[in-house]
Design a protein around this motif. Structure first.
Motif, short mmCIF file in Angstrom:
data_model
loop_
_atom_site.label_atom_id
_atom_site.label_comp_id
_atom_site.label_asym_id
_atom_site.label_seq_id
_atom_site.Cartn_x
_atom_site.Cartn_y
_atom_site.Cartn_z
N GLU A 1 0.60 4.05 -11.67
CA GLU A 1 -0.85 4.59 -11.27
C GLU A 1 -1.72 3.49 -11.61
N GLY A 2 -2.50 3.13 -10.86
CA GLY A 2 -3.72 2.28 -11.13
C GLY A 2 -3.66 0.71 -10.81
N THR A 3 -2.19 0.42 -10.45
CA THR A 3 -1.76 -0.97 -10.45
C THR A 3 -2.55 -1.54 -9.19
N LYS A 4 -3.16 -2.64 -9.48
CA LYS A 4 -4.26 -3.32 -8.41
C LYS A 4 -3.59 -4.66 -8.05
N LYS B 1 0.86 -1.23 0.08
CA LYS B 1 -0.02 0.03 -0.07
C LYS B 1 0.77 0.99 0.10
N GLU C 1 1.66 2.22 -3.30
CA GLU C 1 0.70 2.63 -4.19
C GLU C 1 0.04 1.78 -4.99
N MET C 2 0.14 0.54 -4.18
CA MET C 2 -0.67 -0.50 -5.02
C MET C 2 -2.10 -0.33 -4.28
N ILE C 3 -3.10 -0.67 -5.24
CA ILE C 3 -4.41 -0.62 -5.09
C ILE C 3 -5.07 -1.99 -4.53
N PHE C 4 -5.96 -1.75 -3.21
CA PHE C 4 -6.63 -2.96 -2.75
C PHE C 4 -7.90 -2.72 -2.59
N ASN C 5 -8.63 -3.60 -2.87
CA ASN C 5 -10.33 -3.74 -2.47
C ASN C 5 -10.34 -4.03 -0.91
N ASP C 6 -10.53 -2.84 -0.21
CA ASP C 6 -10.52 -3.10 1.21
C ASP C 6 -11.60 -3.99 1.73
#
Length: 291
Positions: free
Chosen positions: A61-64, A19, A22-27
């Motif tokens: 940016e936008g890496t999930k 996190k 800047e990795m995106i997670f579904n909380d």
């Protein structure tokens, strides 16, 4: 020598590190994330992240997380699919090379150095065969003990091949005297001997990568197969697609190839929203090339 000072981290600490980068997670789905990270392993997962950084320790940016995880699962299933095909090719070429060689050189022709181009390579191959025989006895293979006791340790070539791995078969074929080697190539894949020698070596490398869980996605392979100039212009020769392409030429069973091709298309379709097929060397017309 530098002392390793990093301490082990918990799964939640690993998520926090990602996190921070800047990795995106579904909380709402963090329990699945924890389970998946524990299942894959943080170090292994990071290998699939390498192409998604825009700077040191900062993701694009936008890496999930879910995207990287799905790429990992695609790669895992691709390895399994390829391993199955390579196993089929391994037994097919063991049978065919052994058949044609024995008809020309005899059941015990593999012991005769005169049937091979390089005496030192032949000696090395025989030494590896003896090691394989010894190992098979430890595994209590009944046929190994039979030939050891009844025939004074002389193993006909078809039994020797059963004990040999794909790398050994590749080395064996490459060292056969030129004329016979060319005849075998024409009777199996239909291409010249230099192609079959290269292809057997290539699929043996891919087989070992798959067997040991090596990454195929976004990887430049350590070896690439020999291709004619026309084929070299169609796709990258150092990615996995080049090896899949030559396996199409090697496969003598049309039904088996059709099944593999169909399963490959299904696999790509399942993960197409997350993968970049160029990372595995697939050109836009890959389906057509594999027909």
């Amino acid at each position: 020598m530098v002392t390793y000072l990093r301490e082990p981290t918990t799964i939640d600490e690993q998520i926090s590190i990602l996190k921070e980068r800047e990795m995106i997670f579904n909380d709402d789905n963090l329990e699945d994330v924890r389970r998946n990270l524990l299942d894959v392993g943080y170090f292994r997962f990071k290998g699939y992240c390498l192409d998604h950084y825009r700077a040191v320790d900062i993701f694009k940016e936008g890496t999930k997380f879910d995207t990287i995880y799905n790429i990992y699962r695609f790669d895992e299933r691709l390895r399994l699919l390829l391993f199955q095909l390579i196993e089929h090719l391994e037994f097919s070429y063991k049978a065919q090379i052994g058949h044609h060689f024995s008809l020309e050189c005899g059941a015990l022709g593999h012991y005769a150095e005169s049937n091979f181009s390089d005496g030192l390579l032949h000696t090395s191959w025989i030494e590896n065969l003896e090691k394989a025989i010894s190992y098979s006895e430890k595994r209590n293979e009944s046929y190994s003990s039979h030939y050891k006791q009844e025939y004074d340790g002389d193993f006909p070539v078809w039994v020797a091949f059963e004990l040999s791995n794909l790398t050994d078969i590749s080395k064996f074929y490459s060292n056969i005297n030129g004329k016979l080697k060319n005849e075998i190539a024409k009777k199996t894949c239909g291409y010249r001997r230099e192609y079959l020698s290269s292809w057997l070596q290539s699929i043996s490398v891919i087989r070992n990568i798959c067997a040991h869980g090596g990454r195929l996605y976004n990887r430049n392979l350590p070896i690439f197969p020999k291709l004619d100039k026309k084929s070299q212009k169609k796709f990258e020769i150092n990615k996995i697609f080049a090896c899949i392409y030559i396996m199409k030429n090697m496969c003598c069973n049309d039904n088996y190839w059709s099944l593999f091709q169909r399963n490959l298309q299904i696999l790509v379709d399942i993960y197409i929203d997350d993968i970049d097929i160029s990372k595995i060397g697939f050109p836009e017309n890959w389906r057509e090339l594999l027909q």
